[in-house]
Design a protein around this motif. Structure first.
Motif, PDB file in Angstrom:
ATOM      1  N   LEU A   1      74.587  63.332  -1.304  1.00 21.90           N
ATOM      2  CA  LEU A   1      73.367  62.879  -0.650  1.00 21.90           C
ATOM      3  C   LEU A   1      72.288  62.594  -1.689  1.00 21.90           C
ATOM      4  CD1 LEU A   1      73.162  65.405   2.347  1.00 21.90           C
ATOM      5  CD2 LEU A   1      73.810  62.986   2.452  1.00 21.90           C
ATOM      6  N   ASP A   2      71.513  61.555  -1.449  1.00 14.02           N
ATOM      7  CA  ASP A   2      70.344  61.290  -2.287  1.00 14.02           C
ATOM      8  C   ASP A   2      69.170  60.962  -1.374  1.00 14.02           C
ATOM      9  OD1 ASP A   2      70.691  58.638  -1.428  1.00 14.02           O
ATOM     10  OD2 ASP A   2      71.600  57.988  -3.309  1.00 14.02           O
ATOM     11  N   GLY A   3      68.013  60.735  -1.975  1.00 18.19           N
ATOM     12  CA  GLY A   3      66.819  60.495  -1.186  1.00 18.19           C
ATOM     13  C   GLY A   3      66.921  59.277  -0.289  1.00 18.19           C
ATOM     14  N   ARG A   4      67.588  58.239  -0.782  1.00 17.04           N
ATOM     15  CA  ARG A   4      67.721  57.018   0.015  1.00 17.04           C
ATOM     16  C   ARG A   4      68.542  57.259   1.264  1.00 17.04           C
ATOM     17  NH1 ARG A   4      71.561  53.431   0.619  1.00 17.04           N
ATOM     18  NH2 ARG A   4      72.848  54.426  -0.995  1.00 17.04           N
ATOM     19  N   LEU A   5      69.659  57.976   1.124  1.00 19.36           N
ATOM     20  CA  LEU A   5      70.526  58.241   2.269  1.00 19.36           C
ATOM     21  C   LEU A   5      69.830  59.125   3.299  1.00 19.36           C
ATOM     22  CD1 LEU A   5      73.916  58.898   0.422  1.00 19.36           C
ATOM     23  CD2 LEU A   5      73.374  56.943   1.898  1.00 19.36           C
ATOM     24  N   VAL A   6      69.211  60.212   2.826  1.00 18.22           N
ATOM     25  CA  VAL A   6      68.540  61.122   3.755  1.00 18.22           C
ATOM     26  C   VAL A   6      67.351  60.418   4.397  1.00 18.22           C
ATOM     27  CG1 VAL A   6      67.286  63.303   3.970  1.00 18.22           C
ATOM     28  CG2 VAL A   6      69.321  63.174   2.521  1.00 18.22           C
ATOM     29  N   GLY A   7      66.609  59.622   3.613  1.00  9.37           N
ATOM     30  CA  GLY A   7      65.483  58.882   4.166  1.00  9.37           C
ATOM     31  C   GLY A   7      65.916  57.902   5.247  1.00  9.37           C
ATOM     32  N   GLY A   8      67.038  57.236   5.016  1.00  8.56           N
ATOM     33  CA  GLY A   8      67.553  56.307   6.015  1.00  8.56           C
ATOM     34  C   GLY A   8      67.928  57.005   7.313  1.00  8.56           C
ATOM     35  N   LEU A   9      68.535  58.190   7.200  1.00  4.96           N
ATOM     36  CA  LEU A   9      68.903  58.948   8.396  1.00  4.96           C
ATOM     37  C   LEU A   9      67.670  59.472   9.118  1.00  4.96           C
ATOM     38  CD1 LEU A   9      72.050  60.825   7.039  1.00  4.96           C
ATOM     39  CD2 LEU A   9      71.996  59.153   8.902  1.00  4.96           C
ATOM     40  N   ILE A  10      66.657  59.870   8.360  1.00  3.12           N
ATOM     41  CA  ILE A  10      65.394  60.287   8.990  1.00  3.12           C
ATOM     42  C   ILE A  10      64.797  59.128   9.769  1.00  3.12           C
ATOM     43  CG2 ILE A  10      62.997  60.924   8.505  1.00  3.12           C
ATOM     44  CD1 ILE A  10      64.087  62.588   6.137  1.00  3.12           C
ATOM     45  N   GLU A  11      64.781  57.957   9.145  1.00  2.00           N
ATOM     46  CA  GLU A  11      64.213  56.772   9.789  1.00  2.00           C
ATOM     47  C   GLU A  11      64.962  56.406  11.058  1.00  2.00           C
ATOM     48  OE1 GLU A  11      62.917  52.178   8.586  1.00  2.00           O
ATOM     49  OE2 GLU A  11      63.866  53.499   7.112  1.00  2.00           O
ATOM     50  N   SER A  12      66.274  56.640  11.063  1.00  2.81           N
ATOM     51  CA  SER A  12      67.078  56.309  12.250  1.00  2.81           C
ATOM     52  C   SER A  12      66.990  57.388  13.330  1.00  2.81           C
ATOM     53  CB  SER A  12      68.544  56.112  11.854  1.00  2.81           C
ATOM     54  OG  SER A  12      69.150  57.352  11.483  1.00  2.81           O
ATOM     55  N   GLY A  13      66.314  58.513  13.026  1.00  5.07           N
ATOM     56  CA  GLY A  13      66.148  59.571  14.013  1.00  5.07           C
ATOM     57  C   GLY A  13      67.284  60.565  14.075  1.00  5.07           C
ATOM     58  N   ASP A  14      68.137  60.605  13.048  1.00  8.92           N
ATOM     59  CA  ASP A  14      69.246  61.549  13.048  1.00  8.92           C
ATOM     60  C   ASP A  14      68.722  62.980  13.143  1.00  8.92           C
ATOM     61  OD1 ASP A  14      72.106  62.427  12.430  1.00  8.92           O
ATOM     62  OD2 ASP A  14      70.980  63.344  10.771  1.00  8.92           O
ATOM     63  N   ASP A  15      69.303  63.768  14.048  1.00  3.73           N
ATOM     64  CA  ASP A  15      68.817  65.126  14.305  1.00  3.73           C
ATOM     65  C   ASP A  15      68.902  66.025  13.072  1.00  3.73           C
ATOM     66  OD1 ASP A  15      68.208  64.497  16.915  1.00  3.73           O
ATOM     67  OD2 ASP A  15      70.065  65.324  17.748  1.00  3.73           O
TER      68      ASP A  15
END
Length: 318
Positions: A213-227
């Protein structure tokens, strides 16, 4: 009343001509020769010369922002973690070469001052800024003045201790907010949630597909609303809110400003910060509560703040 701001980072040097309203008139960027202080000095001088040559108005001062401890006289860099500087008299060296007044300050101070003067902190007199990146940076403005401390090394807010005997920090202590409220901490929390299964399934899949995991991946999941990713962000925000409550007990700011890469999450970050702040605020209900906002100047804050700090110094010492 144009000034030049130089922001020296671990990988790049950014420079800009900035007017008295905080607007960038011209800008440049080059790679940072971090391992050689002489080459770094040459690169800064060349950038100043280039920016000055293209300026339509006289440059009244030059401000330099760098990560590290800078003395109260805004002159000597005691220590810079990403640059080969130890007790470096950078102001004296630059002034001798460029013939213009130079002011040196910590990069977080410069960014915080820019937000106070021209960004999310304007219209208040007392502000705290926390920059949430790989680590946690900080700046304090009290009574319209940037707080530096008696030796110039104050406002290292990332090293406020929030957990006794907590996680080891690069500063040599344990339990600093940098270990619980930074981008690096967010990745650790996301990995822990991925390991636990349940709401962490999307995080686990992304980790497997990309080898980590990196910041881009986690940021993308946050943006998509992943729980799972949002849960990690809420953990991070909770720690930052606790730290803000402790800072309020000492500084009583009217506004907290949050910058850095993680702050792109906006209200998703601010909501758990506010909730934890209220839960941990001494004398809640009888203590006025500050605003919590996202920084506005983003990548330009360092050069804008450095330039304006230099302009202010010249005006005060005229």
């Amino acid at each position: 009343m144009h000034a030049i701001g130089i922001d020296i980072g671990g990988t790049k040097i950014a420079g800009a001509v900035v007017d008295q309203l905080g607007s960038i008139v011209a800008s440049e960027r080059v790679a940072t020769p971090a391992g050689d202080s002489a080459l770094l000095e040459d690169a800064v001088v060349q950038m100043i010369d280039s920016l000055r040559a293209g300026a339509d108005e006289e440059i009244v001062a030059i401000g330099v922002a760098a990560a590290g401890f800078v003395d109260a006289a805004q002159s000597t860099v005691y220590y810079a973690p990403n640059i080969d500087w130890r007790n470096e008299p950078f102001r004296e060296k630059l002034e001798a070469r460029v013939g213009t007044a130079v002011v040196v300050d910590n990069d977080a101070n410069a960014a915080g001052w820019a937000e106070f003067r021209f960004g999310a902190g304007r219209l208040v007199s007392d502000m705290v800024m926390l920059t949430i990146g790989t680590g946690v940076g900080g700046a304090i403005v009290a009574g319209d003045r940037l707080f530096r401390g008696g030796f110039g090394a104050g406002a290292e807010l990332g090293h406020l201790r929030v957990v006794p005997d907590g996680l080891a920090c690069g500063c040599g202590q344990r339990g600093c907010i940098e270990q619980y409220g930074s981008g690096r901490a967010l990745l650790r929390m996301a990995n822990e949630i991925a390991d636990a299964g349940g709401i962490g399934q999307a995080l686990a899949r992304a980790r497997t597909e990309h080898g980590g995991l990196d910041g881009r991946l986690v940021g993308g999941l946050i943006e998509s609303g992943d729980d799972g990713a949002v849960a990690a962000l809420r953990q991070l925000g909770s720690w930052l809110g606790q730290a803000a409550a402790s800072l309020s007990a000492v500084l009583d700011p009217q506004r907290f400003v949050f910058g850095g890469g993680v702050a792109i999450a906006g209200e998703l970050l601010l909501e758990p910060i506010r909730a934890a702040y209220r839960d941990h605020l001494p004398a809640r209900g009888y203590h006025p509560e500050p605003d919590f906002v996202i920084a506005e100047l983003v990548n330009d804050a360092g050069v804008v703040g450095a330039a304006d700090l230099a302009r202010v110094w010249v005006a005060e010492h005229a």
